[in-house]
Write a protein that holds these residues in place. Sequence first.
Motif, PDB file in Angstrom:
ATOM      1  N   GLU A 111      -4.776   0.169  -2.344  1.00 56.06           N
ATOM      2  CA  GLU A 111      -4.462  -1.495  -2.350  1.00 56.06           C
ATOM      3  C   GLU A 111      -5.752  -1.868  -1.516  1.00 56.06           C
ATOM      4  O   GLU A 111      -6.339  -2.878  -1.883  1.00 56.06           O
ATOM      5  N   LYS A 112      -5.983  -1.435  -0.232  1.00 57.24           N
ATOM      6  CA  LYS A 112      -7.165  -2.054   0.633  1.00 57.24           C
ATOM      7  C   LYS A 112      -8.358  -1.805  -0.070  1.00 57.24           C
ATOM      8  O   LYS A 112      -9.429  -2.696   0.098  1.00 57.24           O
ATOM      9  N   ALA A 113      -8.606  -0.758  -0.723  1.00 57.57           N
ATOM     10  CA  ALA A 113      -9.717  -0.469  -1.354  1.00 57.57           C
ATOM     11  C   ALA A 113     -10.003  -1.403  -2.492  1.00 57.57           C
ATOM     12  O   ALA A 113     -11.344  -2.119  -2.856  1.00 57.57           O
ATOM     13  N   LYS A 114      -9.180  -1.693  -3.445  1.00 57.98           N
ATOM     14  CA  LYS A 114      -9.047  -2.744  -4.383  1.00 57.98           C
ATOM     15  C   LYS A 114      -9.492  -4.098  -3.658  1.00 57.98           C
ATOM     16  O   LYS A 114     -10.215  -4.699  -4.295  1.00 57.98           O
ATOM     17  N   GLU A 115      -9.029  -4.522  -2.605  1.00 63.95           N
ATOM     18  CA  GLU A 115      -9.416  -5.777  -1.969  1.00 63.95           C
ATOM     19  C   GLU A 115     -10.940  -5.680  -1.494  1.00 63.95           C
ATOM     20  O   GLU A 115     -11.463  -6.621  -1.856  1.00 63.95           O
ATOM     21  N   LEU A 116     -11.410  -4.542  -1.112  1.00 63.69           N
ATOM     22  CA  LEU A 116     -12.512  -4.414  -0.409  1.00 63.69           C
ATOM     23  C   LEU A 116     -13.583  -4.519  -1.894  1.00 63.69           C
ATOM     24  O   LEU A 116     -14.756  -5.316  -1.887  1.00 63.69           O
ATOM     25  N   ILE A 117     -13.355  -3.891  -2.947  1.00 59.34           N
ATOM     26  CA  ILE A 117     -14.114  -3.727  -4.207  1.00 59.34           C
ATOM     27  C   ILE A 117     -14.191  -5.353  -4.763  1.00 59.34           C
ATOM     28  O   ILE A 117     -15.287  -5.840  -5.308  1.00 59.34           O
ATOM     29  N   GLN A 118     -13.025  -6.020  -4.772  1.00 56.07           N
ATOM     30  CA  GLN A 118     -13.093  -7.290  -5.166  1.00 56.07           C
ATOM     31  C   GLN A 118     -13.945  -8.285  -4.505  1.00 56.07           C
ATOM     32  O   GLN A 118     -14.463  -9.203  -4.730  1.00 56.07           O
ATOM     33  N   GLY A 119     -13.591  -8.007  -3.056  1.00 54.21           N
ATOM     34  CA  GLY A 119     -14.063  -9.391  -2.300  1.00 54.21           C
ATOM     35  C   GLY A 119     -15.592  -9.176  -1.630  1.00 54.21           C
ATOM     36  O   GLY A 119     -16.142  -9.930  -1.046  1.00 54.21           O
ATOM     37  N   ARG A 120     -16.094  -8.069  -1.701  1.00 50.97           N
ATOM     38  CA  ARG A 120     -17.437  -7.747  -1.158  1.00 50.97           C
ATOM     39  C   ARG A 120     -18.303  -7.046  -2.342  1.00 50.97           C
ATOM     40  O   ARG A 120     -17.579  -6.209  -2.853  1.00 50.97           O
ATOM     41  N   ASN A 121     -19.442  -7.080  -1.584  1.00 53.63           N
ATOM     42  CA  ASN A 121     -20.504  -6.218  -2.505  1.00 53.63           C
ATOM     43  C   ASN A 121     -20.582  -4.909  -1.943  1.00 53.63           C
ATOM     44  O   ASN A 121     -21.969  -4.678  -1.549  1.00 53.63           O
ATOM     45  N   MET A 122     -19.898  -3.940  -1.577  1.00 54.93           N
ATOM     46  CA  MET A 122     -19.899  -2.823  -0.830  1.00 54.93           C
ATOM     47  C   MET A 122     -19.958  -1.807  -1.604  1.00 54.93           C
ATOM     48  O   MET A 122     -19.373  -1.709  -3.005  1.00 54.93           O
ATOM     49  N   ARG A 123     -20.739  -0.590  -1.351  1.00 50.21           N
ATOM     50  CA  ARG A 123     -21.014   0.425  -2.355  1.00 50.21           C
ATOM     51  C   ARG A 123     -19.565   1.182  -2.380  1.00 50.21           C
ATOM     52  O   ARG A 123     -18.864   1.331  -1.335  1.00 50.21           O
ATOM     53  N   ILE A 124     -19.354   1.964  -3.426  1.00 51.11           N
ATOM     54  CA  ILE A 124     -18.119   2.621  -3.481  1.00 51.11           C
ATOM     55  C   ILE A 124     -17.856   3.575  -2.179  1.00 51.11           C
ATOM     56  O   ILE A 124     -16.978   4.028  -1.662  1.00 51.11           O
ATOM     57  N   GLY A 125     -18.956   4.243  -2.021  1.00 57.70           N
ATOM     58  CA  GLY A 125     -18.909   5.314  -0.842  1.00 57.70           C
ATOM     59  C   GLY A 125     -18.476   4.677   0.655  1.00 57.70           C
ATOM     60  O   GLY A 125     -17.780   5.161   1.320  1.00 57.70           O
ATOM     61  N   HIS A 126     -18.882   3.463   0.780  1.00 57.63           N
ATOM     62  CA  HIS A 126     -18.594   2.635   2.029  1.00 57.63           C
ATOM     63  C   HIS A 126     -16.982   2.141   1.900  1.00 57.63           C
ATOM     64  O   HIS A 126     -16.498   2.164   2.975  1.00 57.63           O
ATOM     65  N   VAL A 127     -16.851   1.787   0.469  1.00 61.39           N
ATOM     66  CA  VAL A 127     -15.293   1.422   0.642  1.00 61.39           C
ATOM     67  C   VAL A 127     -14.463   2.573   0.897  1.00 61.39           C
ATOM     68  O   VAL A 127     -13.578   2.633   1.464  1.00 61.39           O
ATOM     69  N   ALA A 128     -14.871   3.962   0.232  1.00 57.84           N
ATOM     70  CA  ALA A 128     -14.014   4.815   0.643  1.00 57.84           C
ATOM     71  C   ALA A 128     -13.935   5.241   2.117  1.00 57.84           C
ATOM     72  O   ALA A 128     -12.731   5.698   2.401  1.00 57.84           O
ATOM     73  N   LEU A 129     -15.025   5.147   2.738  1.00 61.64           N
ATOM     74  CA  LEU A 129     -15.103   5.547   4.099  1.00 61.64           C
ATOM     75  C   LEU A 129     -14.263   4.316   4.872  1.00 61.64           C
ATOM     76  O   LEU A 129     -13.502   4.615   5.810  1.00 61.64           O
ATOM     77  N   ALA A 130     -14.254   3.051   4.595  1.00 58.77           N
ATOM     78  CA  ALA A 130     -13.614   2.143   5.093  1.00 58.77           C
ATOM     79  C   ALA A 130     -11.942   2.096   5.090  1.00 58.77           C
ATOM     80  O   ALA A 130     -11.427   1.690   6.073  1.00 58.77           O
ATOM     81  N   VAL A 131     -11.602   2.921   3.985  1.00 64.76           N
ATOM     82  CA  VAL A 131     -10.229   2.881   3.931  1.00 64.76           C
ATOM     83  C   VAL A 131      -9.578   4.303   4.118  1.00 64.76           C
ATOM     84  O   VAL A 131      -8.412   4.664   4.035  1.00 64.76           O
ATOM     85  N   GLY A 132     -10.527   5.199   5.007  1.00 64.82           N
ATOM     86  CA  GLY A 132     -10.108   6.497   5.448  1.00 64.82           C
ATOM     87  C   GLY A 132     -10.254   7.857   4.719  1.00 64.82           C
ATOM     88  O   GLY A 132      -9.764   8.630   4.799  1.00 64.82           O
ATOM     89  N   TYR A 133     -11.238   7.543   3.631  1.00 67.46           N
ATOM     90  CA  TYR A 133     -11.761   8.824   2.850  1.00 67.46           C
ATOM     91  C   TYR A 133     -13.014   9.347   3.225  1.00 67.46           C
ATOM     92  O   TYR A 133     -13.939   8.691   3.033  1.00 67.46           O
ATOM     93  N   ASN A 134     -12.793  10.626   3.677  1.00 66.22           N
ATOM     94  CA  ASN A 134     -14.444  10.993   4.136  1.00 66.22           C
ATOM     95  C   ASN A 134     -15.095  11.400   2.782  1.00 66.22           C
ATOM     96  O   ASN A 134     -16.150  11.928   3.060  1.00 66.22           O
ATOM     97  N   ASP A 135     -14.323  11.863   1.919  1.00 64.57           N
ATOM     98  CA  ASP A 135     -14.978  12.574   0.466  1.00 64.57           C
ATOM     99  C   ASP A 135     -14.767  11.420  -0.461  1.00 64.57           C
ATOM    100  O   ASP A 135     -13.705  11.290  -1.046  1.00 64.57           O
ATOM    101  N   VAL A 136     -16.022  10.887  -1.067  1.00 63.17           N
ATOM    102  CA  VAL A 136     -16.040   9.998  -1.986  1.00 63.17           C
ATOM    103  C   VAL A 136     -15.547  10.452  -3.303  1.00 63.17           C
ATOM    104  O   VAL A 136     -14.559   9.667  -3.877  1.00 63.17           O
ATOM    105  N   SER A 137     -15.750  11.613  -3.612  1.00 58.38           N
ATOM    106  CA  SER A 137     -15.072  12.391  -4.991  1.00 58.38           C
ATOM    107  C   SER A 137     -13.562  12.295  -4.841  1.00 58.38           C
ATOM    108  O   SER A 137     -12.835  12.163  -5.917  1.00 58.38           O
ATOM    109  N   HIS A 138     -13.262  12.413  -3.713  1.00 60.10           N
ATOM    110  CA  HIS A 138     -11.548  12.564  -3.688  1.00 60.10           C
ATOM    111  C   HIS A 138     -10.843  11.341  -3.687  1.00 60.10           C
ATOM    112  O   HIS A 138     -10.021  11.051  -4.426  1.00 60.10           O
TER     113      HIS A 138
END
Length: 92
Positions: A43-70
Amino acid sequence: AEDISLKELADKKYFVNYSYLSRCFSKKTGTTFSKYLIDYRLEKAKELIQGRNMRIGHVALAVGYNDVSHFIQSFRKRYGITPDEYRSGIAK
């Protein structure tokens, strides 16, 4: 974004038995701690994707995923689309 576990919370924050905290958590929320944490992070990832122009890899790290593909697999499993598809859908 931090690594967190129910065992760590039980031991270091609440000073109770892990099994007891697990039962209390499930009773209060209706779900397991791990499922709750995954849902919260996505849910936090959805907010970051909507609200910012962050790369998906940065979104993944920001919400606690170390592996982008996971992260992408988890997002797709939960929402039926990839994070990029979600971003494209809200951009229209």
